[in-house]
Design an enzyme around this catalytic site. Sequence first.
Site, PDB file in Angstrom:
ATOM      1  N   HIS A 269       0.837  -1.203   0.000  1.00  0.00           N
ATOM      2  CA  HIS A 269       0.000   0.000   0.000  1.00  0.00           C
ATOM      3  C   HIS A 269       0.869   1.249   0.000  1.00  0.00           C
ATOM      4  CE1 HIS A 269       0.051   1.558   4.233  1.00  0.00           C
ATOM      5  NE2 HIS A 269       0.215   0.294   4.594  1.00  0.00           N
ATOM      6  N   GLU A 314      -5.362   1.803   1.911  1.00  0.00           N
ATOM      7  CA  GLU A 314      -5.236   0.664   2.831  1.00  0.00           C
ATOM      8  C   GLU A 314      -5.542   1.097   4.254  1.00  0.00           C
ATOM      9  OE1 GLU A 314      -3.114  -1.963   5.769  1.00  0.00           O
ATOM     10  OE2 GLU A 314      -2.930   0.177   5.405  1.00  0.00           O
TER      11      GLU A 314
END
Length: 553
Positions: A269, A314
């Site tokens: 992420h 994320e």
Amino acid sequence: MAQRRSRSRSRSAFAALGATALVGAMTWGGSTAAWAVEPLEFADTVTVEAIMQRLGALQDIADAPGNGGNRAAGSPGYEASGQYVESVLAEAGYATSRQVFDVATQTIASQSVSIGGETLTPEQAIPMTYTPGTPSITFDAILPTVITGCTADDWAGTDATDRIAVVSRGVCSFTEKSLAAAAAGAPALIVYNSEPGPLNGTFGEVTDGTVPTFGIEADRGAALVASIGQAPVSISVALEQSVETVSTFNVIAETSTGNPDNVVMLGSHLDSVPEGPGINDNGSGSATLLEVAVQLAQQGELNNKVRFAWWGAEELGLVGSTHYVDDLAVNDPDELERIATYLNFDMVGSPNYIIGTYDADESSVPADVEIPEGSVETEDVFENYFASIGQPFVGTSFDGRSDYQAFIDNGIPASGLFTGADDVKTAEEVALFGGIAGETHDQNYHQAGDDLANINQEALGIMSRAIAFATASLANDTVLINGVAAPSPGTAVPVAPAPGDPASAAAPKPALAATGSSDAVALVGASSLALLIGVTMIGLRARRRYASTAPKS
């Protein structure tokens, strides 16, 4: 990055195999292994110096005027981070794509939680992401019949009206706990952790019917539960916040060569939390993945296609990776089936580090999820490498709390690496990795101090080499994961047909090999045997090379 438990273990890679068997296994019918990329040599090309330069670029982005010191989803810093990744990939020869999606972001203006007259700090009582707000309210605490408080049955016989509910983490999602508490009449909920460290949770999305919900530490929760059993305990909560929808994106790129029906996918992420630049969480995974992609582009023809993803949002609940997988599941399920395995890298440079592999075989930490077949074999690629160079490692929870969750939810094998977040380092871990017992693995987790100085370069060196090794190994062969063997030496690697070509219809994906069965052995040709035991054969050479090249913090 979500929290993760870790426990130590040791594993000997193929200790029962003798030298004669090892030497003989490197050939099959007189042929040498069909390696397109030699894994150890490729690991040498991915250097800590290059990764640190890329991390420096991410730090500069967070520090730039107008970026607020962060690279959070939907922010100018995240846009600049995406542009940086795209520019580096373009220079390396990749065609990149953005997958755009909307996500709700939460801005907290003020918060207050007190328990039994003690006012908790924002680090001690953390609002769940996407929890609703509330004006200041004060009520006595109440416990459910079943302490995890997941269902109406767990609250059977308990009236929580005008009482603040207290439950334990575990068994179900935070959203389910909040909905169950609300249904029982509670105007607010406190969830205490089931493991050491703060509880920084998320509902995943704004959900109607939930109540204001906060996470607290395990020790504080245990003391609270004991106090409630003796006398009434007053709890006050207040939360002023705003939620807005913003547009953000994933960045996707893949190699131009390799079997398009057998894709090895890697992801990290790219977003940080709003509180800081996120250089360890998760600039470390993103920058390492970027350098691996750059170096892989220089390796020529590959056996398997390798796809890279830099996920957005994320930190808001695995939103980007979930969007990617869900979109494939609905609109292109054949493409989802072509993903042989997914590797996730979320925090690989923690200052008080562990060397952790996602424990798919549950040999150290029980999993809270259904583990797809092939995940153990993916984990083994990392663990056999570590064993071959004498590098200790521990198992960390394979619990679906990072960007691999959507993949395993859809039956895709997965694994990954992790150097620790807000778990407290144990004396046992210090014996394996050094560092400071009693301190968290990353003292700057989700804070402004997660900057370039927060990276442990020794940990980054260990993990980046393992990531590069695994990438090259699986670019060569995934037969032990899904039964798809590499081409024999001299065999042409399939090329993706042009759009509209009748040949573009996907061939069915071979069934997963039965791990440990004679059927699996029958599938193993020269290259797959190299993948299976090659890391053991090169152990002495790897140890020697690693000892001379491992970076120092």
